[in-house]
Design a protein around this motif. Structure first.
Motif, PDB file in Angstrom:
ATOM      1  N   PHE A 143      72.113  26.256  83.476  1.00 51.95           N
ATOM      2  CA  PHE A 143      71.486  27.709  83.761  1.00 51.95           C
ATOM      3  C   PHE A 143      69.947  27.288  82.609  1.00 51.95           C
ATOM      4  CE2 PHE A 143      75.394  28.956  85.755  1.00 51.95           C
ATOM      5  CZ  PHE A 143      75.052  29.115  87.036  1.00 51.95           C
ATOM      6  N   ILE A 144      70.468  27.153  81.468  1.00 50.24           N
ATOM      7  CA  ILE A 144      69.377  27.381  80.414  1.00 50.24           C
ATOM      8  C   ILE A 144      68.331  26.241  80.883  1.00 50.24           C
ATOM      9  CG2 ILE A 144      68.964  26.468  78.129  1.00 50.24           C
ATOM     10  CD1 ILE A 144      70.508  29.090  78.350  1.00 50.24           C
ATOM     11  N   ALA A 145      68.588  24.907  81.474  1.00 46.04           N
ATOM     12  CA  ALA A 145      67.901  23.922  82.074  1.00 46.04           C
ATOM     13  C   ALA A 145      66.804  24.738  83.097  1.00 46.04           C
ATOM     14  CB  ALA A 145      68.147  22.759  82.464  1.00 46.04           C
ATOM     15  N   MET A 146      67.420  25.517  83.934  1.00 47.26           N
ATOM     16  CA  MET A 146      66.724  26.175  85.084  1.00 47.26           C
ATOM     17  C   MET A 146      65.671  27.200  84.310  1.00 47.26           C
ATOM     18  SD  MET A 146      69.641  26.906  87.990  1.00 47.26           S
ATOM     19  CE  MET A 146      70.358  25.630  89.085  1.00 47.26           C
ATOM     20  N   GLY A 147      66.035  27.987  83.280  1.00 48.01           N
ATOM     21  CA  GLY A 147      65.254  28.756  82.649  1.00 48.01           C
ATOM     22  C   GLY A 147      63.864  27.889  81.963  1.00 48.01           C
ATOM     23  N   VAL A 148      64.351  26.842  81.233  1.00 51.98           N
ATOM     24  CA  VAL A 148      63.336  26.281  80.843  1.00 51.98           C
ATOM     25  C   VAL A 148      62.372  25.670  81.642  1.00 51.98           C
ATOM     26  CG1 VAL A 148      62.820  24.193  79.515  1.00 51.98           C
ATOM     27  CG2 VAL A 148      64.669  25.749  78.862  1.00 51.98           C
ATOM     28  N   LEU A 149      62.692  25.088  82.988  1.00 49.76           N
ATOM     29  CA  LEU A 149      61.900  24.702  83.998  1.00 49.76           C
ATOM     30  C   LEU A 149      61.019  25.552  84.353  1.00 49.76           C
ATOM     31  CD1 LEU A 149      64.139  22.216  85.791  1.00 49.76           C
ATOM     32  CD2 LEU A 149      62.508  21.355  84.364  1.00 49.76           C
ATOM     33  N   THR A 150      61.257  26.954  84.417  1.00 52.21           N
ATOM     34  CA  THR A 150      60.510  27.740  84.927  1.00 52.21           C
ATOM     35  C   THR A 150      59.073  27.804  83.756  1.00 52.21           C
ATOM     36  OG1 THR A 150      62.224  29.390  85.234  1.00 52.21           O
ATOM     37  CG2 THR A 150      59.882  30.370  85.236  1.00 52.21           C
ATOM     38  N   TYR A 151      59.156  27.804  82.850  1.00 53.28           N
ATOM     39  CA  TYR A 151      57.973  27.397  81.742  1.00 53.28           C
ATOM     40  C   TYR A 151      57.264  26.197  81.843  1.00 53.28           C
ATOM     41  CZ  TYR A 151      59.519  31.776  79.684  1.00 53.28           C
ATOM     42  OH  TYR A 151      59.798  32.977  79.566  1.00 53.28           O
ATOM     43  N   VAL A 152      58.255  24.956  82.021  1.00 53.85           N
ATOM     44  CA  VAL A 152      57.547  23.712  82.519  1.00 53.85           C
ATOM     45  C   VAL A 152      56.584  23.639  83.379  1.00 53.85           C
ATOM     46  CG1 VAL A 152      58.276  21.295  82.704  1.00 53.85           C
ATOM     47  CG2 VAL A 152      59.505  22.605  81.278  1.00 53.85           C
ATOM     48  N   GLY A 153      56.932  24.381  84.670  1.00 57.20           N
ATOM     49  CA  GLY A 153      56.275  24.282  85.798  1.00 57.20           C
ATOM     50  C   GLY A 153      54.548  25.008  85.678  1.00 57.20           C
ATOM     51  N   PHE A 154      54.463  25.599  84.350  1.00 55.61           N
ATOM     52  CA  PHE A 154      53.125  26.079  84.184  1.00 55.61           C
ATOM     53  C   PHE A 154      52.279  25.072  83.390  1.00 55.61           C
ATOM     54  CE2 PHE A 154      55.693  30.217  84.058  1.00 55.61           C
ATOM     55  CZ  PHE A 154      55.066  30.637  85.264  1.00 55.61           C
ATOM     56  N   SER A 161      54.785  18.803  85.614  1.00 49.81           N
ATOM     57  CA  SER A 161      54.916  19.536  87.001  1.00 49.81           C
ATOM     58  C   SER A 161      55.753  19.055  87.880  1.00 49.81           C
ATOM     59  CB  SER A 161      53.363  19.615  87.348  1.00 49.81           C
ATOM     60  OG  SER A 161      52.572  20.419  86.479  1.00 49.81           O
ATOM     61  N   LEU A 162      55.920  17.411  88.038  1.00 51.79           N
ATOM     62  CA  LEU A 162      56.669  16.733  88.818  1.00 51.79           C
ATOM     63  C   LEU A 162      58.151  16.947  88.646  1.00 51.79           C
ATOM     64  CD1 LEU A 162      56.909  14.823  91.362  1.00 51.79           C
ATOM     65  CD2 LEU A 162      56.723  12.895  89.652  1.00 51.79           C
ATOM     66  N   ILE A 163      58.338  16.899  87.450  1.00 48.17           N
ATOM     67  CA  ILE A 163      59.853  17.377  86.703  1.00 48.17           C
ATOM     68  C   ILE A 163      60.400  18.447  87.238  1.00 48.17           C
ATOM     69  CG2 ILE A 163      61.288  17.408  84.851  1.00 48.17           C
ATOM     70  CD1 ILE A 163      59.747  15.113  83.454  1.00 48.17           C
ATOM     71  N   SER A 164      59.478  19.522  86.791  1.00 48.99           N
ATOM     72  CA  SER A 164      59.774  20.983  87.186  1.00 48.99           C
ATOM     73  C   SER A 164      59.905  21.198  88.766  1.00 48.99           C
ATOM     74  CB  SER A 164      58.787  21.655  86.607  1.00 48.99           C
ATOM     75  OG  SER A 164      57.461  21.574  87.215  1.00 48.99           O
ATOM     76  N   THR A 165      59.298  20.347  89.689  1.00 45.92           N
ATOM     77  CA  THR A 165      59.475  20.535  91.143  1.00 45.92           C
ATOM     78  C   THR A 165      60.779  19.745  91.374  1.00 45.92           C
ATOM     79  OG1 THR A 165      57.105  20.491  91.299  1.00 45.92           O
ATOM     80  CG2 THR A 165      58.564  20.069  93.186  1.00 45.92           C
ATOM     81  N   ILE A 166      61.339  18.712  90.856  1.00 42.46           N
ATOM     82  CA  ILE A 166      62.254  17.820  91.590  1.00 42.46           C
ATOM     83  C   ILE A 166      63.650  18.198  90.922  1.00 42.46           C
ATOM     84  CG2 ILE A 166      63.143  15.781  91.844  1.00 42.46           C
ATOM     85  CD1 ILE A 166      60.818  16.387  93.593  1.00 42.46           C
ATOM     86  N   ALA A 167      63.519  18.673  89.496  1.00 39.79           N
ATOM     87  CA  ALA A 167      64.622  18.636  88.780  1.00 39.79           C
ATOM     88  C   ALA A 167      65.750  19.956  89.012  1.00 39.79           C
ATOM     89  CB  ALA A 167      64.448  18.804  87.260  1.00 39.79           C
ATOM     90  N   PRO A 168      65.084  20.979  89.332  1.00 42.24           N
ATOM     91  CA  PRO A 168      65.872  22.213  90.004  1.00 42.24           C
ATOM     92  C   PRO A 168      66.824  21.830  91.229  1.00 42.24           C
ATOM     93  CG  PRO A 168      63.541  23.109  89.698  1.00 42.24           C
ATOM     94  CD  PRO A 168      63.457  21.357  89.314  1.00 42.24           C
ATOM     95  N   ALA A 169      66.466  20.586  91.967  1.00 38.77           N
ATOM     96  CA  ALA A 169      67.221  20.367  93.140  1.00 38.77           C
ATOM     97  C   ALA A 169      68.505  19.823  92.635  1.00 38.77           C
ATOM     98  CB  ALA A 169      66.700  19.165  93.951  1.00 38.77           C
ATOM     99  N   PHE A 170      68.357  18.809  91.672  1.00 34.79           N
ATOM    100  CA  PHE A 170      69.747  18.185  91.098  1.00 34.79           C
ATOM    101  C   PHE A 170      70.450  19.410  90.160  1.00 34.79           C
ATOM    102  CE2 PHE A 170      71.935  16.274  87.161  1.00 34.79           C
ATOM    103  CZ  PHE A 170      72.926  15.386  88.352  1.00 34.79           C
ATOM    104  N   LEU A 171      69.616  20.325  89.567  1.00 31.65           N
ATOM    105  CA  LEU A 171      70.429  21.486  88.843  1.00 31.65           C
ATOM    106  C   LEU A 171      71.000  22.193  89.985  1.00 31.65           C
ATOM    107  CD1 LEU A 171      67.848  22.379  86.178  1.00 31.65           C
ATOM    108  CD2 LEU A 171      70.163  21.054  85.846  1.00 31.65           C
ATOM    109  N   GLY A 172      70.466  22.375  91.184  1.00 28.68           N
ATOM    110  CA  GLY A 172      70.955  23.263  92.039  1.00 28.68           C
ATOM    111  C   GLY A 172      72.268  22.554  92.797  1.00 28.68           C
ATOM    112  N   TRP A 173      72.413  21.258  92.809  1.00 26.24           N
ATOM    113  CA  TRP A 173      73.523  20.441  93.346  1.00 26.24           C
ATOM    114  C   TRP A 173      74.622  20.685  92.273  1.00 26.24           C
ATOM    115  CZ3 TRP A 173      75.872  16.413  90.589  1.00 26.24           C
ATOM    116  CH2 TRP A 173      76.979  15.884  91.487  1.00 26.24           C
ATOM    117  N   MET A 174      74.539  20.485  90.954  1.00 32.56           N
ATOM    118  CA  MET A 174      75.519  20.967  89.978  1.00 32.56           C
ATOM    119  C   MET A 174      76.088  22.429  90.106  1.00 32.56           C
ATOM    120  SD  MET A 174      73.927  19.036  86.696  1.00 32.56           S
ATOM    121  CE  MET A 174      75.346  19.514  85.749  1.00 32.56           C
TER     122      MET A 174
END
Length: 291
Positions: A143-154, A161-174
């Motif tokens: 969940f912390i990683a999801m929150g951090v990715l919110t800012y990475v996307g900016f 930007s690519l990481i902030s787009t793809i990484a949430p999918a793996f976190l969602g799987w977890m």
């Protein structure tokens, strides 16, 4: 006592539903004893049969060796899932979850707060008192990683930007694996597990993003993704299915999005859309779906 459906525990498994007449017959045959745990609609939790007023008294004893009147191997009932959400309770928790993403540190607590609220209000055929035993610190790092990715996307960086787009999918799987592993019924853990491959899950996520180029194609991709997820839920005698069509997904999502532009009806629209979405999941006998 009324003529209602009952569930009872036998050999560590939940059995039922059965009618009250069948229950009394099991009591008479000694299958259900005063120590057997029972549950019926309206009860706060499982109780021993001997502690339920009027249940054990007046039941005649049958001769040994009589054939059982109830088959404990009877399949659990099939049917669609449902959820009863309070407009403001659900809306408030959703807003807290969104703010939690930006605050990052509180994300594990706001997420669990929302998940538990929704799950405990879901109605699943044959699974009374659905609950969620997950705790904020179980997978806090996700969940912390999801929150951090919110800012990475900016970020202006293409790689970030690519990481902030793809990484949430793996976190969602977890998160999905964790949620299924923490489901309970009447306070007892359910043997459910999500066995979907993480790469396949990410692939579906990317496919969904790409399908948005077609304006409407995402609705059919999303329904296919939900069916893939259902096929990979194991641990139950019943199979989880997703029944919505792409067209149903499309017009309801568009109606929700367009009407939300008026701001004021958002709490009611959120409840309507979420309740419909949950109702598109159903439990059916395993193997009854066409390949």
């Amino acid at each position: 006592m009324s003529n209602r459906s009952w569930y009872y525990a036998a050999q560590g498994q939940q059995q039922g539903p059965i009618s009250e007449d069948e229950l009394r017959d099991l009591i008479a045959r000694g299958v259900v004893t005063a120590e057997t745990l029972l549950w019926s609609d309206g009860m706060a939790g499982w109780e021993k049969a001997g502690q339920i007023p009027g249940l054990m008294s007046g039941v005649p004893s049958l001769a040994p060796g009589a054939p059982p009147a109830f088959n404990t191997g009877t399949a659990a009932p099939a049917g669609a899932l449902a959820v009863k959400l309070d407009t403001w309770g659900f809306f408030g928790r959703t807003v807290l979850y969104i703010f939690g993403q930006f605050l990052v540190v509180v994300t594990p607590w706001t997420a669990v707060y929302l998940y538990r609220y929704v799950i405990e209000r879901m109605q699943v055929p044959g699974r009374p008192n659905l609950g969620f035993s997950g705790q904020p610190l179980d997978i806090w790092y996700v969940f912390i990683a999801m929150g951090v990715l919110t800012y990475v996307g900016f970020s202006d960086s293409v790689i970030l930007s690519l990481i902030s787009t793809i990484a949430p999918a793996f976190l969602g799987w977890m998160v999905l694996r964790w949620v299924f592993a923490k489901l309970t019924s009447n306070g007892e853990p359910m043997p459910l597990r999500f066995e979907g491959n993480p790469l396949a899950y990410v692939g579906w996520y990317v496919f969904l993003l790409v399908s948005c180029i077609s304006i409407i194609g995402w609705a059919w991709v999303l329904t296919a993704w939900m069916r893939w997820i259902c096929r990979n839920v194991q641990g139950s005698r019943r199979e989880l299915v997703f029944t919505a069509s792409g067209l149903e997904m499309l017009w309801r999502t568009l109606a929700f999005s367009i009407a939300s532009m008026f701001i004021i009806p958002i709490p009611w629209l959120l409840r309507w859309y979420s309740a419909w979405y949950v109702s598109q999941f159903a439990l059916v006998p395993r193997g009854s779906q066409p390949m």
